[in-house]
Design an enzyme around this catalytic site. Sequence first.
Site, short mmCIF file in Angstrom:
data_model
loop_
_atom_site.label_atom_id
_atom_site.label_comp_id
_atom_site.label_asym_id
_atom_site.label_seq_id
_atom_site.Cartn_x
_atom_site.Cartn_y
_atom_site.Cartn_z
N SER A 61 41.83 44.94 43.90
CA SER A 61 42.13 44.78 45.35
C SER A 61 42.59 45.76 46.15
O SER A 61 42.82 46.94 45.53
CB SER A 61 43.59 43.86 45.27
N TYR A 69 52.25 42.32 41.93
CA TYR A 69 50.81 42.20 42.19
C TYR A 69 50.34 43.70 42.21
O TYR A 69 49.41 43.99 41.60
CB TYR A 69 50.26 41.54 43.48
#
Length: 277
Positions: free
Chosen positions: A134, A147
């Site tokens: 990501s 995350y």
Amino acid sequence: MQYSILITGCSSGIGLEAAKMLQERQFLVVASCRQVEDIERLKAQGIKHVVQLDLANSHSIESGLRETLEITGGHLFALFNNGAYGQPGAVEDLSVDTLKKQFDVNFFGTHELTTRVLKIMLAQGYGRIVHNSSVLGLVAAPFRGAYNASKFALEGLTDTLRLELADTPITISLIEPGPIESRFRANALKALQENVDIASSRHKSGYEEAITRLSKEGPTSSQTLPASAVVEKLIHALEAKHPKSRYYVTLPTYAAGIMKRIFPTWLLDKIMLRQGG
């Protein structure tokens, strides 16, 4: 030889699109999903081979991989580690158990599956591994601590593994998407409401804004791209003679990569704080 690939996290979004597009390119695709009830739904959408594989469960990883190898004849050309979810919340509001749940899927489960597959690839003498990371594996954003941490850890482990595989025919690549059309926000909203005590937090107003944002339908910004944009990078990582170590997807990821290299920390912090919760 028909190239075979195991893809995790195929119930929707990037994983489902990858399964469809690679199957069209004549790959022997084995799509995996966490919930057993999703198997028939995916088959109804044209995915020929679907197995149940829960990255948070070692037994499920073992059985899912075993079923995959039965389909592929004991060999596996590629693994696309796409399965993951995002746990929102300020770091101070995250319990250890909540953080462990995030890492069980995004990091530990991915690592366990990768090392199991790596043994097969080393024995057969070929293979490609691709991790879907990501933009938040490059830079940190407020209220994304769990995350962020899982993707930072995945990137560090992948960079190390790439060095350790340098004397083998196995390649490993990272894909780093920014905003992509998927069910990521819906899953994040559920994780926020289930695992964070919003009412008693000093960030209550920020969480209320986050709930509004995560509840919205449609793209999050003008830079949001379809899942196929990620799969195009995946195809290069699988088919190119010399796959890249990293693939950026979306303008925000390219911008983050540049800022991370050239901006001082205080300026990068200022920019990321503007992104909100």
